[in-house]
Design an enzyme around this catalytic site. Structure first.
Site, PDB file in Angstrom:
ATOM      1  N   SER A  54       0.739  -1.292  -0.088  1.00  0.00           N
ATOM      2  CA  SER A  54      -0.040  -0.187   0.195  1.00  0.00           C
ATOM      3  C   SER A  54       0.942   1.291   0.140  1.00  0.00           C
ATOM      4  O   SER A  54       0.206   2.496  -0.182  1.00  0.00           O
ATOM      5  CB  SER A  54      -1.053  -0.034   1.315  1.00  0.00           C
ATOM      6  OG  SER A  54      -0.217   0.120   2.447  1.00  0.00           O
ATOM      7  N   HIS A  55       2.174   1.332   0.282  1.00  0.00           N
ATOM      8  CA  HIS A  55       3.004   2.339   0.195  1.00  0.00           C
ATOM      9  C   HIS A  55       4.317   2.000  -0.692  1.00  0.00           C
ATOM     10  O   HIS A  55       5.086   2.864  -0.475  1.00  0.00           O
ATOM     11  CB  HIS A  55       3.447   2.457   1.776  1.00  0.00           C
ATOM     12  CG  HIS A  55       2.342   3.293   2.421  1.00  0.00           C
ATOM     13  ND1 HIS A  55       1.463   2.310   3.283  1.00  0.00           N
ATOM     14  CD2 HIS A  55       2.035   4.347   2.654  1.00  0.00           C
ATOM     15  CE1 HIS A  55       0.761   3.234   3.811  1.00  0.00           C
ATOM     16  NE2 HIS A  55       0.929   4.487   3.724  1.00  0.00           N
ATOM     17  N   HIS A 127       2.578  14.126   2.832  1.00  0.00           N
ATOM     18  CA  HIS A 127       2.683  12.418   2.732  1.00  0.00           C
ATOM     19  C   HIS A 127       3.941  11.903   3.251  1.00  0.00           C
ATOM     20  O   HIS A 127       4.907  11.756   2.416  1.00  0.00           O
ATOM     21  CB  HIS A 127       2.418  12.003   1.107  1.00  0.00           C
ATOM     22  CG  HIS A 127       2.279  10.550   1.045  1.00  0.00           C
ATOM     23  ND1 HIS A 127       1.116   9.924   1.619  1.00  0.00           N
ATOM     24  CD2 HIS A 127       3.012   9.795   0.403  1.00  0.00           C
ATOM     25  CE1 HIS A 127       1.422   8.423   1.243  1.00  0.00           C
ATOM     26  NE2 HIS A 127       2.380   8.384   0.706  1.00  0.00           N
ATOM     27  N   PHE A 128       3.729  11.293   4.397  1.00  0.00           N
ATOM     28  CA  PHE A 128       4.944  10.801   5.331  1.00  0.00           C
ATOM     29  C   PHE A 128       5.013   9.281   4.814  1.00  0.00           C
ATOM     30  O   PHE A 128       6.012   8.921   5.170  1.00  0.00           O
ATOM     31  CB  PHE A 128       4.793  11.067   6.556  1.00  0.00           C
ATOM     32  CG  PHE A 128       5.918  10.864   7.344  1.00  0.00           C
ATOM     33  CD1 PHE A 128       6.968  11.763   6.976  1.00  0.00           C
ATOM     34  CD2 PHE A 128       6.031   9.831   8.502  1.00  0.00           C
ATOM     35  CE1 PHE A 128       8.152  11.660   7.866  1.00  0.00           C
ATOM     36  CE2 PHE A 128       7.236   9.995   9.258  1.00  0.00           C
ATOM     37  CZ  PHE A 128       8.299  10.930   8.883  1.00  0.00           C
ATOM     38  N   ALA A 130       4.733   5.251   4.519  1.00  0.00           N
ATOM     39  CA  ALA A 130       4.879   4.183   5.741  1.00  0.00           C
ATOM     40  C   ALA A 130       5.760   4.565   6.715  1.00  0.00           C
ATOM     41  O   ALA A 130       6.866   5.331   6.446  1.00  0.00           O
ATOM     42  CB  ALA A 130       5.386   2.803   4.944  1.00  0.00           C
ATOM     43  N   THR A 167      -6.991   7.933  10.249  1.00  0.00           N
ATOM     44  CA  THR A 167      -6.502   6.772  10.630  1.00  0.00           C
ATOM     45  C   THR A 167      -5.094   6.756  11.376  1.00  0.00           C
ATOM     46  O   THR A 167      -4.993   5.714  12.146  1.00  0.00           O
ATOM     47  CB  THR A 167      -5.823   5.848   9.424  1.00  0.00           C
ATOM     48  OG1 THR A 167      -4.950   6.884   8.652  1.00  0.00           O
ATOM     49  CG2 THR A 167      -6.834   5.536   8.517  1.00  0.00           C
ATOM     50  N   ASP A 185       4.249  -0.849  12.831  1.00  0.00           N
ATOM     51  CA  ASP A 185       3.677   0.073  12.123  1.00  0.00           C
ATOM     52  C   ASP A 185       2.079  -0.167  11.761  1.00  0.00           C
ATOM     53  O   ASP A 185       2.040  -1.127  11.188  1.00  0.00           O
ATOM     54  CB  ASP A 185       4.501   0.383  10.727  1.00  0.00           C
ATOM     55  CG  ASP A 185       4.012   1.485   9.962  1.00  0.00           C
ATOM     56  OD1 ASP A 185       2.972   2.293  10.336  1.00  0.00           O
ATOM     57  OD2 ASP A 185       4.728   1.957   8.911  1.00  0.00           O
ATOM     58  N   HIS A 193      -5.987   2.907   4.811  1.00  0.00           N
ATOM     59  CA  HIS A 193      -6.724   3.532   3.974  1.00  0.00           C
ATOM     60  C   HIS A 193      -6.030   2.873   2.500  1.00  0.00           C
ATOM     61  O   HIS A 193      -6.732   2.570   1.688  1.00  0.00           O
ATOM     62  CB  HIS A 193      -6.560   4.932   3.699  1.00  0.00           C
ATOM     63  CG  HIS A 193      -7.365   5.503   2.972  1.00  0.00           C
ATOM     64  ND1 HIS A 193      -6.953   6.048   1.767  1.00  0.00           N
ATOM     65  CD2 HIS A 193      -8.815   6.003   2.962  1.00  0.00           C
ATOM     66  CE1 HIS A 193      -8.128   6.746   1.203  1.00  0.00           C
ATOM     67  NE2 HIS A 193      -8.822   6.706   1.813  1.00  0.00           N
ATOM     68  N   GLY A 194      -4.861   2.966   2.376  1.00  0.00           N
ATOM     69  CA  GLY A 194      -3.937   2.327   1.209  1.00  0.00           C
ATOM     70  C   GLY A 194      -4.482   0.851   0.930  1.00  0.00           C
ATOM     71  O   GLY A 194      -4.631   0.683  -0.267  1.00  0.00           O
ATOM     72  N   ASP A 195      -4.924   0.109   2.106  1.00  0.00           N
ATOM     73  CA  ASP A 195      -5.301  -1.191   1.846  1.00  0.00           C
ATOM     74  C   ASP A 195      -6.597  -1.301   1.332  1.00  0.00           C
ATOM     75  O   ASP A 195      -6.977  -2.394   0.367  1.00  0.00           O
ATOM     76  CB  ASP A 195      -5.317  -2.029   2.790  1.00  0.00           C
ATOM     77  CG  ASP A 195      -3.778  -2.558   3.353  1.00  0.00           C
ATOM     78  OD1 ASP A 195      -2.829  -2.603   2.555  1.00  0.00           O
ATOM     79  OD2 ASP A 195      -3.286  -2.269   4.835  1.00  0.00           O
TER      80      ASP A 195
END
Length: 229
Positions: A54-55, A127-128, A130, A167, A185, A193-195
């Protein structure tokens, strides 16, 4: 080695350095400096290598769209501020957060060793990604690390129907004698959200209890969750 999928669905192994180099060239061609490209490429390739898809490469279109729109400055030079004996701040200059973090890393380690504890705050960034790639090196350096990130409202409270919380990802890492560091993590929601985005792309349904639609009704459809849910 990171994995890549061909059009036929076959899985191929790509050497880490090859993937990192390719991603760096992509970032530079879309407007980042070489320094920013190197940091972003390493972060994305590391996530892909270690299974945090996802990242990983999945995020590249998002990175490029923010560069193309001008929302993010791909050539921003972070400004590190020595605020106090145990406190550093970084103005990311409307750039990505990862280069801002890297710019302050050595000073952060030095302050933690000198004072026993140190805080780094990053502002004016995007956008940090993962978090584990940022806390794990600190544990490798013999330090205990904790990272926190704010996020947009997209999480419904238990029993609720409307998004109220973010999140709010949290990561921590601690060294272990004779072993790899202990690293966590996680998102503070049922799913990251990415998943949800990956499930939508792959046409998969989610387990029960992972999301609601725009009307606040439980749904297993990731597309309904992303469409205002």
């Amino acid at each position: 080695m990171p994995l890549s999928h061909t059009a036929s669905g076959d899985v191929q192994h790509v050497p880490f350095d090859d993937l990192r180099g390719t991603l760096a060239r992509i970032f530079e061609r879309h407007g980042t400096s070489a320094e920013v490209a190197a940091v972003l490429a390493h972060n994305c390739a590391s996530a892909e290598r270690d299974g945090a898809h996802s990242h990983g490469v999945f995020r590249i279109p998002g990175y490029l769209s923010t560069l193309a729109s001008g929302w993010v400055d791909g050539r921003a030079v972070p400004r590190v501020e020595d605020v106090a004996p145990g406190y550093l701040a970084v103005d990311a200059g409307n750039g990505f957060a990862q280069p801002a973090y890297r710019a302050a890393y050595s000073a952060l380690v030095a302050k933690a060793r000198a004072n026993g504890v140190a805080l780094l705050a990053i502002r004016n960034s995007h956008h940090f990604a993962a978090l584990w790639p940022d806390v794990e090196p600190l544990a490798d350096d013999g330090l205990v690390a904790l990272a926190l990130v704010n996020s947009m409202a997209c999480v419904v409270p238990s029993g609720g129907t409307t998004a109220l919380f973010g999140t709010n990802p949290i990561a921590f890492a601690a060294p272990r004698a004779g072993h790899e560091p202990l690293v966590f993590d996680l998102a503070t929601s049922a799913i990251a959200h990415g998943d949800v985005q990956i499930a939508a792309r792959e046409g998969r349904l989610l387990p029960d209890g992972h999301g609601v639609d725009r009307h606040g009704q439980p749904t297993n459809d990731p597309r309904a969750i992303l469409d205002g849910g």
